[in-house]
Design a protein around this motif. Structure first.
Motif, PDB file in Angstrom:
ATOM      1  N   CYS A 137       0.671  -1.086   0.028  1.00 13.48           N
ATOM      2  CA  CYS A 137       0.040   0.025  -0.074  1.00 13.48           C
ATOM      3  C   CYS A 137       0.861   1.306  -0.135  1.00 13.48           C
ATOM      4  O   CYS A 137       0.238   2.376  -0.216  1.00 13.48           O
ATOM      5  CB  CYS A 137      -0.908   0.062   1.241  1.00 13.48           C
ATOM      6  SG  CYS A 137      -0.156   0.118   2.785  1.00 13.48           S
ATOM      7  N   GLY A 138       1.959   1.116   0.292  1.00 14.48           N
ATOM      8  CA  GLY A 138       3.085   2.298   0.177  1.00 14.48           C
ATOM      9  C   GLY A 138       3.085   3.071   1.684  1.00 14.48           C
ATOM     10  O   GLY A 138       3.788   4.075   1.623  1.00 14.48           O
ATOM     11  N   ASP A 139       2.407   2.528   2.654  1.00 14.79           N
ATOM     12  CA  ASP A 139       2.646   3.108   4.040  1.00 14.79           C
ATOM     13  C   ASP A 139       3.914   3.038   4.441  1.00 14.79           C
ATOM     14  O   ASP A 139       4.590   2.333   4.296  1.00 14.79           O
ATOM     15  CB  ASP A 139       1.436   2.448   4.879  1.00 14.79           C
ATOM     16  CG  ASP A 139       1.378   3.168   6.131  1.00 14.79           C
ATOM     17  OD1 ASP A 139       1.241   4.388   6.211  1.00 14.79           O
ATOM     18  OD2 ASP A 139       1.637   2.556   7.172  1.00 14.79           O
ATOM     19  N   VAL A 140       4.378   4.391   5.097  1.00 11.96           N
ATOM     20  CA  VAL A 140       5.548   4.316   5.948  1.00 11.96           C
ATOM     21  C   VAL A 140       5.268   4.861   7.168  1.00 11.96           C
ATOM     22  O   VAL A 140       4.750   5.707   7.447  1.00 11.96           O
ATOM     23  CB  VAL A 140       6.499   5.456   4.949  1.00 11.96           C
ATOM     24  CG1 VAL A 140       7.905   5.530   5.640  1.00 11.96           C
ATOM     25  CG2 VAL A 140       6.586   5.036   3.431  1.00 11.96           C
ATOM     26  N   GLU A 141       5.808   3.833   8.097  1.00 15.83           N
ATOM     27  CA  GLU A 141       5.850   4.078   9.586  1.00 15.83           C
ATOM     28  C   GLU A 141       7.156   4.648  10.148  1.00 15.83           C
ATOM     29  O   GLU A 141       8.324   3.605   9.786  1.00 15.83           O
ATOM     30  CB  GLU A 141       5.172   3.017  10.394  1.00 15.83           C
ATOM     31  CG  GLU A 141       4.996   3.207  11.710  1.00 15.83           C
ATOM     32  CD  GLU A 141       4.495   2.095  12.510  1.00 15.83           C
ATOM     33  OE1 GLU A 141       4.412   1.777  13.392  1.00 15.83           O
ATOM     34  OE2 GLU A 141       4.101   1.084  11.961  1.00 15.83           O
ATOM     35  N   GLU A 142       7.397   5.441  10.683  1.00 14.88           N
ATOM     36  CA  GLU A 142       8.574   5.749  11.412  1.00 14.88           C
ATOM     37  C   GLU A 142       8.603   5.141  12.773  1.00 14.88           C
ATOM     38  O   GLU A 142       7.879   5.293  13.534  1.00 14.88           O
ATOM     39  CB  GLU A 142       8.803   7.202  11.576  1.00 14.88           C
ATOM     40  CG  GLU A 142      10.277   7.670  12.166  1.00 14.88           C
ATOM     41  CD  GLU A 142      10.415   9.018  12.064  1.00 14.88           C
ATOM     42  OE1 GLU A 142      11.646   9.491  12.633  1.00 14.88           O
ATOM     43  OE2 GLU A 142       9.781   9.926  11.612  1.00 14.88           O
ATOM     44  N   ILE A 143       9.585   4.375  13.096  1.00 14.53           N
ATOM     45  CA  ILE A 143       9.907   3.608  14.214  1.00 14.53           C
ATOM     46  C   ILE A 143      11.220   4.137  15.004  1.00 14.53           C
ATOM     47  O   ILE A 143      11.890   4.943  14.356  1.00 14.53           O
ATOM     48  CB  ILE A 143       9.638   2.145  14.265  1.00 14.53           C
ATOM     49  CG1 ILE A 143      10.997   1.463  13.591  1.00 14.53           C
ATOM     50  CG2 ILE A 143       8.285   1.837  13.819  1.00 14.53           C
ATOM     51  CD1 ILE A 143      11.204   0.259  13.591  1.00 14.53           C
ATOM     52  N   GLN A 144      11.258   3.945  16.328  1.00 11.21           N
ATOM     53  CA  GLN A 144      12.512   4.327  17.130  1.00 11.21           C
ATOM     54  C   GLN A 144      12.883   3.093  17.889  1.00 11.21           C
ATOM     55  O   GLN A 144      12.125   2.873  18.492  1.00 11.21           O
ATOM     56  CB  GLN A 144      11.983   5.564  17.761  1.00 11.21           C
ATOM     57  CG  GLN A 144      13.195   6.202  18.555  1.00 11.21           C
ATOM     58  CD  GLN A 144      14.010   7.144  17.613  1.00 11.21           C
ATOM     59  OE1 GLN A 144      13.730   7.772  16.753  1.00 11.21           O
ATOM     60  NE2 GLN A 144      15.306   7.039  17.869  1.00 11.21           N
ATOM     61  N   VAL A 148       5.612  -6.068   4.296  1.00 12.72           N
ATOM     62  CA  VAL A 148       3.961  -5.731   4.241  1.00 12.72           C
ATOM     63  C   VAL A 148       3.400  -5.503   5.365  1.00 12.72           C
ATOM     64  O   VAL A 148       3.638  -6.336   6.524  1.00 12.72           O
ATOM     65  CB  VAL A 148       3.589  -7.254   3.694  1.00 12.72           C
ATOM     66  CG1 VAL A 148       1.946  -7.092   3.398  1.00 12.72           C
ATOM     67  CG2 VAL A 148       3.875  -7.495   2.362  1.00 12.72           C
ATOM     68  N   CYS A 149       2.769  -4.486   5.474  1.00 15.98           N
ATOM     69  CA  CYS A 149       2.098  -3.718   6.850  1.00 15.98           C
ATOM     70  C   CYS A 149       0.993  -5.016   7.301  1.00 15.98           C
ATOM     71  O   CYS A 149       0.478  -5.899   6.735  1.00 15.98           O
ATOM     72  CB  CYS A 149       1.476  -2.655   6.706  1.00 15.98           C
ATOM     73  SG  CYS A 149      -0.053  -2.370   5.740  1.00 15.98           S
ATOM     74  N   GLN A 150       0.670  -4.727   8.506  1.00 17.33           N
ATOM     75  CA  GLN A 150      -0.311  -5.668   9.070  1.00 17.33           C
ATOM     76  C   GLN A 150      -1.825  -5.407   8.346  1.00 17.33           C
ATOM     77  O   GLN A 150      -2.357  -6.413   8.274  1.00 17.33           O
ATOM     78  CB  GLN A 150      -0.554  -4.913  10.422  1.00 17.33           C
ATOM     79  CG  GLN A 150      -1.534  -5.931  11.251  1.00 17.33           C
ATOM     80  CD  GLN A 150      -1.598  -5.570  13.015  1.00 17.33           C
ATOM     81  OE1 GLN A 150      -1.406  -4.573  13.157  1.00 17.33           O
ATOM     82  NE2 GLN A 150      -1.996  -6.524  13.542  1.00 17.33           N
ATOM     83  N   GLN A 151      -2.127  -4.067   8.105  1.00 17.61           N
ATOM     84  CA  GLN A 151      -3.116  -4.040   7.216  1.00 17.61           C
ATOM     85  C   GLN A 151      -3.390  -4.683   5.952  1.00 17.61           C
ATOM     86  O   GLN A 151      -4.434  -5.374   5.861  1.00 17.61           O
ATOM     87  CB  GLN A 151      -3.579  -2.594   7.014  1.00 17.61           C
ATOM     88  CG  GLN A 151      -5.054  -1.934   6.787  1.00 17.61           C
ATOM     89  CD  GLN A 151      -6.089  -2.445   7.797  1.00 17.61           C
ATOM     90  OE1 GLN A 151      -5.540  -2.139   8.915  1.00 17.61           O
ATOM     91  NE2 GLN A 151      -7.009  -2.551   7.487  1.00 17.61           N
ATOM     92  N   CYS A 152      -2.341  -4.897   5.253  1.00 16.03           N
ATOM     93  CA  CYS A 152      -2.265  -5.306   3.975  1.00 16.03           C
ATOM     94  C   CYS A 152      -2.115  -6.931   4.054  1.00 16.03           C
ATOM     95  O   CYS A 152      -2.275  -7.732   3.308  1.00 16.03           O
ATOM     96  CB  CYS A 152      -0.992  -4.849   2.969  1.00 16.03           C
ATOM     97  SG  CYS A 152      -1.271  -3.225   2.400  1.00 16.03           S
ATOM     98  N   GLN A 153      -1.780  -7.245   5.313  1.00 16.30           N
ATOM     99  CA  GLN A 153      -1.574  -9.087   5.476  1.00 16.30           C
ATOM    100  C   GLN A 153      -2.951  -9.430   5.819  1.00 16.30           C
ATOM    101  O   GLN A 153      -3.144 -10.554   5.735  1.00 16.30           O
ATOM    102  CB  GLN A 153      -0.684  -9.197   6.695  1.00 16.30           C
ATOM    103  CG  GLN A 153       0.822  -9.050   6.501  1.00 16.30           C
ATOM    104  CD  GLN A 153       1.608  -9.118   7.594  1.00 16.30           C
ATOM    105  OE1 GLN A 153       1.317 -10.142   8.465  1.00 16.30           O
ATOM    106  NE2 GLN A 153       2.669  -8.257   7.852  1.00 16.30           N
ATOM    107  N   LYS A 154      -4.166  -8.774   5.943  1.00 18.93           N
ATOM    108  CA  LYS A 154      -5.309  -9.342   6.276  1.00 18.93           C
ATOM    109  C   LYS A 154      -6.117  -9.797   5.282  1.00 18.93           C
ATOM    110  O   LYS A 154      -5.791  -9.521   4.074  1.00 18.93           O
ATOM    111  CB  LYS A 154      -6.236  -8.326   7.115  1.00 18.93           C
ATOM    112  CG  LYS A 154      -5.733  -7.830   8.517  1.00 18.93           C
ATOM    113  CD  LYS A 154      -6.456  -6.867   8.960  1.00 18.93           C
ATOM    114  CE  LYS A 154      -6.000  -6.407  10.296  1.00 18.93           C
ATOM    115  NZ  LYS A 154      -6.864  -5.439  10.987  1.00 18.93           N
TER     116      LYS A 154
END
Length: 145
Positions: free
Chosen positions: A103-110, A139-145
């Motif tokens: 989906c192209g979502d990008v999450e910044e983590i620390q 693959v993000c959690q949303q796309c794995q569903k």
């Protein structure tokens, strides 16, 4: 955080650093703040042209370069896009990004642990890190569903 508060925070940071948030830089910052997730420079240009029809690619690239140097945005090399960093501060923090290839979502983590490991390995090699951006694709959690 809302856009107005974020802009005020950026203006204060620039003032402390002796940097100049010009009208063009401010407009690109605002467009980034209003955008959900990562965005490419030409998509930003399209949005900027709605406000300033005479805007050119160089205007956007110069503004993004400034915003990246101030740690207001992160450049995502692997997808040639930019992501607003809403928790910028007076220090340069290591950047770790999770990028969804679906989906192209990008999450910044620390992760301070990851930062420590990378710095320890660099120190052992006699290498001095000036900037750190780790990009992980999957693959993000949303796309794995």
């Amino acid at each position: 955080m809302d856009t107005a508060k974020l802009l005020e925070k950026a203006k204060l940071a620039c003032q402390k650093r002796g940097a100049r948030l010009t009208p063009a830089r401010e407009q690109v910052f605002l467009l980034m703040a209003e955008n959900e997730g990562a965005i490419g420079a030409y998509d930003l240009l399209d949005k900027l042209k709605k406000v300033d029809p005479s805007a050119k690619p160089a205007t956007v690239y110069r503004a993004l370069d400034f915003l990246a140097k101030q740690s207001f945005v992160h450049k995502i090399e692997s997808i040639n896009a930019f992501l607003l960093c809403d928790h910028f501060s007076d220090c340069n923090h290591p950047v770790q990004l999770l990028i969804c290839d679906e989906c192209g979502d990008v999450e910044e983590i620390q992760s301070n642990n990851l930062d420590l490991v990378i710095r320890a390995m660099a120190d052992a090699s006699g290498f001095s890190i000036t900037q750190q951006i780790v990009e992980a694709h999957g693959v993000c959690q949303q796309c794995q569903k």
